[in-house]
Design a protein around this motif. Structure first.
Motif, PDB file in Angstrom:
ATOM      1  N   LEU A   6      80.731  24.264  20.499  1.00  0.00           N
ATOM      2  CA  LEU A   6      79.936  23.645  19.436  1.00  0.00           C
ATOM      3  C   LEU A   6      79.501  22.259  19.877  1.00  0.00           C
ATOM      4  N   VAL A   7      78.204  21.970  19.809  1.00  0.00           N
ATOM      5  CA  VAL A   7      77.708  20.633  20.143  1.00  0.00           C
ATOM      6  C   VAL A   7      77.700  19.769  18.879  1.00  0.00           C
ATOM      7  N   GLY A   8      77.395  18.492  19.056  1.00  0.00           N
ATOM      8  CA  GLY A   8      77.428  17.560  17.928  1.00  0.00           C
ATOM      9  C   GLY A   8      76.441  17.879  16.833  1.00  0.00           C
ATOM     10  N   GLY A   9      75.254  18.370  17.213  1.00  0.00           N
ATOM     11  CA  GLY A   9      74.290  18.814  16.211  1.00  0.00           C
ATOM     12  C   GLY A   9      73.164  17.842  15.939  1.00  0.00           C
ATOM     13  N   PRO A  10      72.305  18.180  14.996  1.00  0.00           N
ATOM     14  CA  PRO A  10      71.087  17.409  14.721  1.00  0.00           C
ATOM     15  C   PRO A  10      71.352  16.179  13.861  1.00  0.00           C
ATOM     16  N   ASN A  11      70.298  15.393  13.685  1.00  0.00           N
ATOM     17  CA  ASN A  11      70.409  14.216  12.814  1.00  0.00           C
ATOM     18  C   ASN A  11      70.181  14.626  11.360  1.00  0.00           C
ATOM     19  N   GLN A  12      70.078  13.640  10.486  1.00  0.00           N
ATOM     20  CA  GLN A  12      69.963  13.922   9.056  1.00  0.00           C
ATOM     21  C   GLN A  12      68.640  14.564   8.671  1.00  0.00           C
ATOM     22  N   ASN A  13      67.695  14.629   9.619  1.00  0.00           N
ATOM     23  CA  ASN A  13      66.409  15.285   9.369  1.00  0.00           C
ATOM     24  C   ASN A  13      66.291  16.627  10.095  1.00  0.00           C
ATOM     25  N   ASP A  14      67.413  17.154  10.546  1.00  0.00           N
ATOM     26  CA  ASP A  14      67.459  18.414  11.294  1.00  0.00           C
ATOM     27  C   ASP A  14      66.760  18.318  12.648  1.00  0.00           C
ATOM     28  N   GLU A  15      66.606  17.114  13.180  1.00  0.00           N
ATOM     29  CA  GLU A  15      65.973  16.929  14.489  1.00  0.00           C
ATOM     30  C   GLU A  15      67.043  16.980  15.578  1.00  0.00           C
ATOM     31  N   PHE A  16      66.793  17.801  16.574  1.00  0.00           N
ATOM     32  CA  PHE A  16      67.769  17.996  17.649  1.00  0.00           C
ATOM     33  C   PHE A  16      67.052  18.119  18.978  1.00  0.00           C
ATOM     34  N   THR A  17      67.528  17.363  19.955  1.00  0.00           N
ATOM     35  CA  THR A  17      66.995  17.449  21.311  1.00  0.00           C
ATOM     36  C   THR A  17      68.094  17.939  22.232  1.00  0.00           C
ATOM     37  N   ASP A  18      67.850  19.045  22.888  1.00  0.00           N
ATOM     38  CA  ASP A  18      68.833  19.633  23.801  1.00  0.00           C
ATOM     39  C   ASP A  18      68.819  18.850  25.107  1.00  0.00           C
ATOM     40  N   THR A  19      69.445  17.673  25.064  1.00  0.00           N
ATOM     41  CA  THR A  19      69.426  16.742  26.191  1.00  0.00           C
ATOM     42  C   THR A  19      70.846  16.349  26.568  1.00  0.00           C
ATOM     43  N   ARG A  20      71.209  16.556  27.798  1.00  0.00           N
ATOM     44  CA  ARG A  20      72.576  16.334  28.265  1.00  0.00           C
ATOM     45  C   ARG A  20      73.063  14.912  28.036  1.00  0.00           C
ATOM     46  N   TRP A  21      72.192  13.930  28.213  1.00  0.00           N
ATOM     47  CA  TRP A  21      72.632  12.537  28.112  1.00  0.00           C
ATOM     48  C   TRP A  21      72.632  12.011  26.684  1.00  0.00           C
ATOM     49  N   ASP A  22      72.204  12.820  25.732  1.00  0.00           N
ATOM     50  CA  ASP A  22      72.336  12.435  24.320  1.00  0.00           C
ATOM     51  C   ASP A  22      73.706  12.910  23.838  1.00  0.00           C
ATOM     52  N   TYR A  23      74.747  12.140  24.193  1.00  0.00           N
ATOM     53  CA  TYR A  23      76.113  12.591  23.932  1.00  0.00           C
ATOM     54  C   TYR A  23      76.429  12.716  22.443  1.00  0.00           C
ATOM     55  N   GLN A  24      75.763  11.960  21.597  1.00  0.00           N
ATOM     56  CA  GLN A  24      76.050  12.063  20.167  1.00  0.00           C
ATOM     57  C   GLN A  24      75.679  13.433  19.610  1.00  0.00           C
ATOM     58  N   SER A  25      74.630  14.020  20.160  1.00  0.00           N
ATOM     59  CA  SER A  25      74.170  15.324  19.684  1.00  0.00           C
ATOM     60  C   SER A  25      74.625  16.478  20.566  1.00  0.00           C
ATOM     61  N   ALA A  26      74.795  16.224  21.865  1.00  0.00           N
ATOM     62  CA  ALA A  26      75.027  17.311  22.807  1.00  0.00           C
ATOM     63  C   ALA A  26      76.455  17.395  23.330  1.00  0.00           C
ATOM     64  N   GLU A  27      77.307  16.444  22.975  1.00  0.00           N
ATOM     65  CA  GLU A  27      78.680  16.470  23.471  1.00  0.00           C
ATOM     66  C   GLU A  27      79.451  17.646  22.890  1.00  0.00           C
ATOM     67  N   VAL A  28      80.412  18.142  23.660  1.00  0.00           N
ATOM     68  CA  VAL A  28      81.348  19.164  23.183  1.00  0.00           C
ATOM     69  C   VAL A  28      82.758  18.629  23.409  1.00  0.00           C
ATOM     70  N   ALA A  29      83.704  19.093  22.606  1.00  0.00           N
ATOM     71  CA  ALA A  29      85.070  18.582  22.716  1.00  0.00           C
ATOM     72  C   ALA A  29      86.033  19.523  22.014  1.00  0.00           C
ATOM     73  N   LEU A  30      87.323  19.346  22.305  1.00  0.00           N
ATOM     74  CA  LEU A  30      88.346  20.189  21.685  1.00  0.00           C
ATOM     75  C   LEU A  30      88.349  20.058  20.170  1.00  0.00           C
ATOM     76  N   ASP A  31      88.227  18.825  19.681  1.00  0.00           N
ATOM     77  CA  ASP A  31      88.287  18.654  18.227  1.00  0.00           C
ATOM     78  C   ASP A  31      86.997  19.098  17.551  1.00  0.00           C
ATOM     79  N   TRP A  32      85.931  19.343  18.302  1.00  0.00           N
ATOM     80  CA  TRP A  32      84.737  19.994  17.757  1.00  0.00           C
ATOM     81  C   TRP A  32      85.089  21.465  17.493  1.00  0.00           C
ATOM     82  N   ASN A  33      85.609  22.125  18.535  1.00  0.00           N
ATOM     83  CA  ASN A  33      85.795  23.572  18.469  1.00  0.00           C
ATOM     84  C   ASN A  33      87.048  24.016  17.738  1.00  0.00           C
TER      85      ASN A  33
END
Length: 277
Positions: free
Chosen positions: A189-216
């Protein structure tokens, strides 16, 4: 066993001490923290564990989950909803908090299997958020799964080619590569979109594209809870909760959907809360 002594005696002492500490906190102190469940805000999860240890006092222990769920369902205290219905509380890894809170609601259902009305509301919230995460709105936020899933999660091992290709080192070249990751971490599970449902599938946008144990961890718990739940998405829609936001009546009976509400309305601890605890 706690502290190396007799398991039963130590467990009793631990439960007594934990219960006393839990009740020393006032409501204001409990909710001076953000209204979410994560590795810095464990009140809801600890309450569930204490309720498992001391069922006679479960109403007191489980009250934080009910109070926080009320805030999420009514979009209070910095909680809002995107145009597509995703709950939103934070710009960094928002879906972790959404999945965790849905998991908390489903744990409450498990503790109170006979409270069908509240359980339906909590279940519909979880189902709507799960559908959003898996791409109901045209964009999945789970790698390798659902509609148009992200392929550039912020994950070092996934971003680099296999070790058998030393001519392509795992460095900034791989980080800033605009192509999809060479390794697919299915189910992350990635971080997800902003409050307007805008999402950029970009590796260096860690706020939206990061994955982690506490996400999953919370995401997995949420899915496990839904898999064991018999109240379907069609039933949620029939009950007027197609946006996942019902309201629990004061008397605890009678289903009311969001169309009537407001006129149209860590990682370790999460793993402890596995569905079969």
């Amino acid at each position: 066993m706690i502290g190396g002594g007799s398991g039963g005696a130590d467990s009793h002492l631990y439960c007594t001490a934990a219960s006393a500490a839990h009740h020393q906190l006032s409501f204001a102190e409990l909710f001076s923290l953000p209204h979410r469940f994560d590795y810095n805000n464990l009140v809801q999860g600890v309450g569930y564990l204490l309720a498992k240890l001391d069922p006679s006092n479960k109403d007191k222990y489980m009250s934080p989950i009910r109070d926080v769920m009320k805030l999420w369902l009514s979009a209070q205290s910095s909680i809002s909803y995107t145009p597509k219905g995703m709950a939103y509380i934070d710009s960094w890894g928002n879906l972790r908090y959404v999945a965790n809170q849905a998991f908390m609601g489903l744990l409450h259902n498990k503790m109170y299997p006979d409270q069908s009305q509240r359980a339906q509301v909590y279940t519909c919230f979880a189902r709507k958020q799960a559908r959003t995460m898996l791409g109901e709105g045209g964009q999945s936020y789970v790698v390798g799964i659902g509609s148009n899933p992200p392929c550039r999660p912020h994950h070092r091992a996934a971003s680099c080619v296999a070790a058998s290709s030393p001519t392509q080192p795992c460095d900034c070249t791989a980080y800033f590569n605009t192509g999809c990751n060479p390794n697919t971490i299915y189910g992350a599970l990635v971080g997800g979109p902003n409050q307007n449902d805008e999402f950029t599938d970009t590796r260096w946008d860690y706020q939206s594209a990061e994955v982690a144990l506490d996400w999953n961890a919370g995401f997995s718990g949420m899915l496990a809870g839904l898999a064991q739940n018999s109240f379907s998405w069609d039933q949620c829609k029939s009950a007027g909760m197609e946006n996942g936001r019902g309201v629990v009546s004061a008397a605890g009976s009678g289903l009311q959907g969001n169309l009537c509400w407001h006129a149209v309305l860590l990682a370790v601890v999460v793993l402890w809360l596995s569905w079969n605890f």
